[in-house]
Design an enzyme around this catalytic site. Structure first.
Site, PDB file in Angstrom:
ATOM      1  N   HIS A 384       8.783   6.530   2.851  1.00  0.00           N
ATOM      2  CA  HIS A 384       7.507   6.315   2.164  1.00  0.00           C
ATOM      3  C   HIS A 384       6.684   5.176   2.741  1.00  0.00           C
ATOM      4  O   HIS A 384       5.647   4.837   2.165  1.00  0.00           O
ATOM      5  CB  HIS A 384       7.752   6.026   0.676  1.00  0.00           C
ATOM      6  CG  HIS A 384       8.078   7.236  -0.136  1.00  0.00           C
ATOM      7  ND1 HIS A 384       7.115   8.091  -0.637  1.00  0.00           N
ATOM      8  CD2 HIS A 384       9.265   7.744  -0.541  1.00  0.00           C
ATOM      9  CE1 HIS A 384       7.697   9.062  -1.324  1.00  0.00           C
ATOM     10  NE2 HIS A 384       8.995   8.883  -1.283  1.00  0.00           N
ATOM     11  N   LYS A 576      -4.337   0.104  -7.518  1.00  0.00           N
ATOM     12  CA  LYS A 576      -3.135   0.328  -6.718  1.00  0.00           C
ATOM     13  C   LYS A 576      -2.382  -0.988  -6.629  1.00  0.00           C
ATOM     14  O   LYS A 576      -2.912  -2.049  -6.967  1.00  0.00           O
ATOM     15  CB  LYS A 576      -3.475   0.857  -5.328  1.00  0.00           C
ATOM     16  CG  LYS A 576      -4.518   0.053  -4.580  1.00  0.00           C
ATOM     17  CD  LYS A 576      -4.872   0.690  -3.253  1.00  0.00           C
ATOM     18  CE  LYS A 576      -5.682   1.952  -3.428  1.00  0.00           C
ATOM     19  NZ  LYS A 576      -4.965   3.161  -3.080  1.00  0.00           N
ATOM     20  N   ARG A 577      -1.154  -0.912  -6.192  1.00  0.00           N
ATOM     21  CA  ARG A 577      -0.347  -2.108  -5.981  1.00  0.00           C
ATOM     22  C   ARG A 577      -1.103  -3.111  -5.117  1.00  0.00           C
ATOM     23  O   ARG A 577      -1.790  -2.736  -4.185  1.00  0.00           O
ATOM     24  CB  ARG A 577       0.974  -1.697  -5.321  1.00  0.00           C
ATOM     25  CG  ARG A 577       1.945  -2.810  -5.044  1.00  0.00           C
ATOM     26  CD  ARG A 577       3.289  -2.200  -4.652  1.00  0.00           C
ATOM     27  NE  ARG A 577       3.196  -1.334  -3.485  1.00  0.00           N
ATOM     28  CZ  ARG A 577       3.359  -1.762  -2.223  1.00  0.00           C
ATOM     29  NH1 ARG A 577       3.623  -3.032  -1.980  1.00  0.00           N
ATOM     30  NH2 ARG A 577       3.297  -0.905  -1.222  1.00  0.00           N
ATOM     31  N   LYS A 582      -3.589  -2.995   1.647  1.00  0.00           N
ATOM     32  CA  LYS A 582      -4.469  -2.163   0.820  1.00  0.00           C
ATOM     33  C   LYS A 582      -5.869  -2.762   0.713  1.00  0.00           C
ATOM     34  O   LYS A 582      -6.795  -2.116   0.252  1.00  0.00           O
ATOM     35  CB  LYS A 582      -3.850  -1.952  -0.557  1.00  0.00           C
ATOM     36  CG  LYS A 582      -2.546  -1.145  -0.485  1.00  0.00           C
ATOM     37  CD  LYS A 582      -1.907  -0.980  -1.854  1.00  0.00           C
ATOM     38  CE  LYS A 582      -0.562  -0.275  -1.774  1.00  0.00           C
ATOM     39  NZ  LYS A 582      -0.674   1.161  -1.485  1.00  0.00           N
ATOM     40  N   THR A 682      -1.378   8.390  -3.588  1.00  0.00           N
ATOM     41  CA  THR A 682      -1.561   9.478  -4.557  1.00  0.00           C
ATOM     42  C   THR A 682      -2.726   9.183  -5.492  1.00  0.00           C
ATOM     43  O   THR A 682      -3.298  10.104  -6.071  1.00  0.00           O
ATOM     44  CB  THR A 682      -0.286   9.713  -5.389  1.00  0.00           C
ATOM     45  OG1 THR A 682       0.152   8.474  -5.962  1.00  0.00           O
ATOM     46  CG2 THR A 682       0.824  10.301  -4.534  1.00  0.00           C
ATOM     47  N   LYS A 686      -5.558  11.745  -7.278  1.00  0.00           N
ATOM     48  CA  LYS A 686      -5.886  11.783  -8.714  1.00  0.00           C
ATOM     49  C   LYS A 686      -7.375  11.559  -8.943  1.00  0.00           C
ATOM     50  O   LYS A 686      -8.001  12.238  -9.765  1.00  0.00           O
ATOM     51  CB  LYS A 686      -5.083  10.709  -9.456  1.00  0.00           C
ATOM     52  CG  LYS A 686      -3.581  10.895  -9.407  1.00  0.00           C
ATOM     53  CD  LYS A 686      -2.865   9.612  -9.787  1.00  0.00           C
ATOM     54  CE  LYS A 686      -1.393   9.668  -9.409  1.00  0.00           C
ATOM     55  NZ  LYS A 686      -0.724   8.358  -9.497  1.00  0.00           N
TER      56      LYS A 686
END
Length: 841
Positions: A384, A576-577, A582, A682, A686
């Site tokens: 992942h 998100k985390r 990111k 993901t 969504k």
């Protein structure tokens, strides 16, 4: 036993039969079903909770409603397990360190087709379903995308009638509850289990013993065979708790088995009676710590031991349980790979391979060749991440201290691997052996768990086409040369039941009226909606629903953050985390750029509400600095009376339930990771599925979203993975961009000024600036800044053209069919697990 099965299965029938609830053709009549649901809720309220309607609290109503639903679920669960056991079916066993199911009540009622009747039954009883649903805490079993993906997959496995068991840890306190104090993240325990949950069932009869520490001695057994004896070890117990997993309009009910750590030693009552109270509790406390918290901080030696213990504990329990279940239906282990498929969800559970090997060698007394053949045909591994720190490397000394027998076996696996397959492929090439070795020999030895997973598993997959390609090219290039047939791709997906029908009921109703309900279990049907994308009436209804969702989210923001937001502004969402790759800090740079324009009197700025949701790992300094910085800027921007264009809301304690409020209201989805760093994502799926347009780099599954929705319906910016790699190789200097861009130069200097100092006198923006300039900007935020800001201006222009924006948003919904977890699970079942659906009567 047959009578017990029959009695349990009759629970569902009883709901149908009383008071005319079932017609002559056997179909349930809505009026009768509603009455039976009402009676069941009252029964549980009285006989399980000892309450009447006048004394019941909201929590009592929630528990009683859950128990009503659980009656039906358990009846179908028994049917499912009876069929699986009776037919001795092949199953997939999914082993994951985390899951994020969120709240279960509404989703279970939708899956069983009784949400509407339950709401009406509660109305008759004077109760509001939404108030009752909000009592339910999110299950504290995960952290981010990895856990939520695992839960989406369990939903799809049940929906598609695949036999499956999910294994994990019964965390008492989850990850943590996040709150902000002076803008800084503060972690508090997530005591989600404190009030109890009606969804779980304890199975103490299936408790497993787990060994740790000690030493290994070889001695001869009664048949003269030299066998290992694990001596002086500490033993703990794993007690299983089961949670049923329902599928949408499916007769299959699978289950998730979570292990709680307990001490195997008896309580030392003599020591307690002698006044040594804490000493008497010491061993129990230490053992129970293992299932206390998800991802303990491993920056210390003690933290590393706890984390490795945690991983081995739940893996050992799970492998023992799988073997127990297999033996109940099979006489010979030769059938094990034909009946059992084990999927390792990321690198954390890789020790499972060695645990199965240990049991086959030391307890079943198999030869190495036979045991190894079974192991290699049983396991598959999903990678992942491309981040090196997430690939699980453990100091060899620590590993041997905690798991002495397993370390011996890993050494032997490594010897056979290097001297066998590697030597055969590259004779005499020691450099290849060093690169592929499971145990690194450079300096302090470490056990490379990702290498172990690839060497031992039958299949290895990435989670997006781009990611799978990078896994082969960058992460495991030599393994790919050695085992090209092992590597494959399964692009991630999300369940449309939770992430559309459950969280966005208003949009779901519009879709139902336009194209029917089949999209819920066949997301490709959304393509039928394309003919409405240019329809002005449909566009207007779509935008009205989006605005209604924004109104609901605005109320949540006011409640949690204490600020009022403009529901007609562009809702710009990054949830998100929190991790530097990111690039929440790139988003922050854009916010400051807009704010500079606003305070400079630029009336052309399109109103925006920036919405953040993220947790940072407790030991991740820079991630916590980014959270602090966003909150410092939010305080300043939101308090400026001259600013009516920008609002910033960082919602605390981001979780599944909060995501269900945010995602339906989003206009813009921020997927702005450094190209080549995000495996898949993901949240991007969504948000697109709910009608948000995406601004993104070509990273992870963004590439495939672009392919599906079309270039004209997505906003792409930034350098590609290849360009990033070339910059890194040439020698990237962030000062080049600082000196080149007037906007960037001003913003970075502004960040270092006294304008952005927190109430406590701290300067997190200055720290971020220093990291970007003097720290080398490790994730190329400055390199992508100008492209990002330019693309955001295009978004502003497009958003003001409401018909054009509506069409893009609708097409994002209609073309999201590929990103259903149902498609992903079919890919796994066909290409990796060799698994077939099983019909349940």
């Amino acid at each position: 036993m047959r009578e017990i099965w029959s009695d349990a299965v009759d629970v569902m029938a009883s709901i149908r039969k009383k008071d005319g609830a079932e017609s002559a053709d056997g179909k349930v009549q809505p009026q009768g079903r509603k009455l039976r649901i009402k009676e069941s809720i009252i029964k549980h309220l009285q006989f399980d909770l000892a309450r009447n309607q006048g004394t019941a609290t909201l929590r009592d109503w929630w528990v009683a409603t859950c128990l009503m639903a659980r009656e039906m679920i358990m009846a179908q669960f028994i049917r499912t397990q009876r069929t699986h056991h009776g037919s001795n079916v092949r199953k997939v066993y999914y082993i994951s360190l985390e899951y994020l199911p969120g709240r279960l009540l509404k989703n279970n009622l939708i899956n069983f087709g009784i949400l509407g009747d339950t709401k009406k039954a509660l109305e008759i009883l004077g109760q509001n379903f939404d108030d009752i649903e909000n009592v339910e805490p999110d299950m504290g079993l995960g952290n981010g995308g990895l856990g939520r993906l695992a839960s989406c997959f369990q939903d799809s496995l049940a929906t598609l009638n695949y036999p499956a068991v999910a294994y994990g840890i019964h965390y008492e306190l989850g990850l943590f509850r996040q709150k902000f104090v002076d803008g800084k993240q503060v972690e508090t325990p997530d005591s989600w289990l404190l009030p109890g949950t009606p969804w779980q069932v304890c199975r103490p009869e299936n408790t497993q013993n787990v060994k740790l520490y000690g030493s290994v001695e070889f001695c001869y057994d009664n048949s003269g065979r030299l066998t290992p004896l694990w001596k002086n070890c500490e033993i703990m117990q794993g007690v299983p708790w089961d949670i049923s997993i329902t599928g949408y309009k499916s007769p299959t009910v699978n289950f998730m088995r979570l292990w709680e750590a307990r001490s195997a030693a008896e309580f030392d009552l003599k020591m307690f009676n002698d006044g040594k109270f804490f000493e008497a509790m010491d061993k129990q406390t230490r053992n129970e710590t293992i299932s206390k918290v998800l991802y303990p901080n491993d920056s210390t030696e003690g933290g590393k031991i706890l984390r490795l213990t945690q991983q081995y504990f739940f893996v050992s329990c799970s492998i023992q349980d799988i073997i127990r279940r297999f033996k109940n239906a099979n006489k010979s282990f030769d059938a094990f790979p034909e009946k059992v498929a084990i999927q390792l969800n990321d690198t954390h559970p890789t020790i499972a391979v060695v645990e199965l090997l240990r049991i086959l060698l030391d307890e079943e007394l198999f030869s190495w060749e036979r045991a190894w053949d079974i192991c290699k045909r049983t396991f598959s591994y999903t990678n992942h991440t491309l981040l090196p720190e997430a690939l699980e490397e453990w100091p060899a000394g620590l590993f041997e201290y905690l798991l002495p027998r397993h370390y011996q076996l890993i050494c032997e696996i490594n010897r056979r691997f290097l001297c066998g397959e590697v030597e055969k492929k590259w004779p005499g090439d020691d450099s290849k052996k060093r690169a592929l070795s499971i145990i690194s020999g450079d300096g302090t030895k470490v056990v490379r768990m990702a290498h172990l997973a690839v060497a031992c598993c039958e299949h290895v997959n990435g989670v997006a086409a781009m990611h799978s390609d990078l896994v082969k090219k960058l992460l495991f290039p030599l393994f790919n040369e050695l085992y090209p047939q092992k590597f494959t791709n399964v692009t991630n997906g999300v369940t449309p039941r939770m992430w559309l029908r459950c969280c966005n009921p208003n949009l779901s109703k519009l879709l139902d009226r336009a194209i029917g309900q089949k999209w819920t279990s066949d997301l490709g049907k959304l393509r039928d909606l394309e003919k409405f994308s240019d329809d002005p009436i449909f566009q207007q209804k779509f935008l009205e629903i989006k605005r209604l969702n924004k109104v609901n989210l605005a109320k949540k923001i006011a409640s949690l953050c204490g600020i009022e937001v403009n529901v007609d502004s562009l809702f710009d969402v990054q949830i998100k985390r929190l991790h530097e790759y990111k690039r929440q800090h790139l988003n922050l740079l854009h916010i400051l750029t807009l704010y500079r324009r606003v305070v400079g009197g630029d009336e052309t700025v399109v109103p925006r509400t920036f919405i953040f949701g993220a947790k940072a790992a407790p030991g991740y300094y820079m991630a916590k600095q980014i959270i602090h910085a966003i909150n410092v800027v939010a305080d300043k921007v939101n308090a400026n009376s001259m600013n009516d264009k920008i609002r910033i809301a960082f919602l605390p304690n981001y979780n599944v339930s909060l995501a269900c409020d945010i995602i339906p209201a989003a206009d813009l989805s921020e997927q702005i990771s450094t190209a080549g760093k995000e495996a898949s994502g993901t949240g991007n799926m969504k948000l697109a599925m709910n009608g948000a347009c995406t601004i993104c780099t070509l990273d992870g599954a963004n590439v495939e979203i672009k392919e599906e929705v079309g270039d004209e319906n997505i906003f792409v910016f930034g350098h590609t993975e290849g360009e990033i790699k070339a910059m890194r190789e040439r020698g990237y200097n962030p000062y080049d961009y600082y000196n080149r861009s007037e906007d960037l130069h001003y913003i970075l200097d502004w960040m270092a000024s006294s304008n952005f100092v927190s109430a406590s006198g701290e300067a997190p923006l200055r720290n971020i600036r220093n990291n970007l300039l003097d720290g080398g900007d490790p994730f190329f935020a400055l390199a992508d800044f100008e492209s990002y800001v330019h693309t955001q201006r295009i978004i502003d222009e497009t958003f003001q053209n409401r018909p054009q924006w509506a069409k893009k948003a609708i097409l994002n919904v209609t073309r999201s069919g590929k990103f259903s977890s149902d498609r992903a699970i079919r890919d796994y079942a066909t290409n990796i697990w060799n698994l077939s659906p099983v019909a349940i009567k």
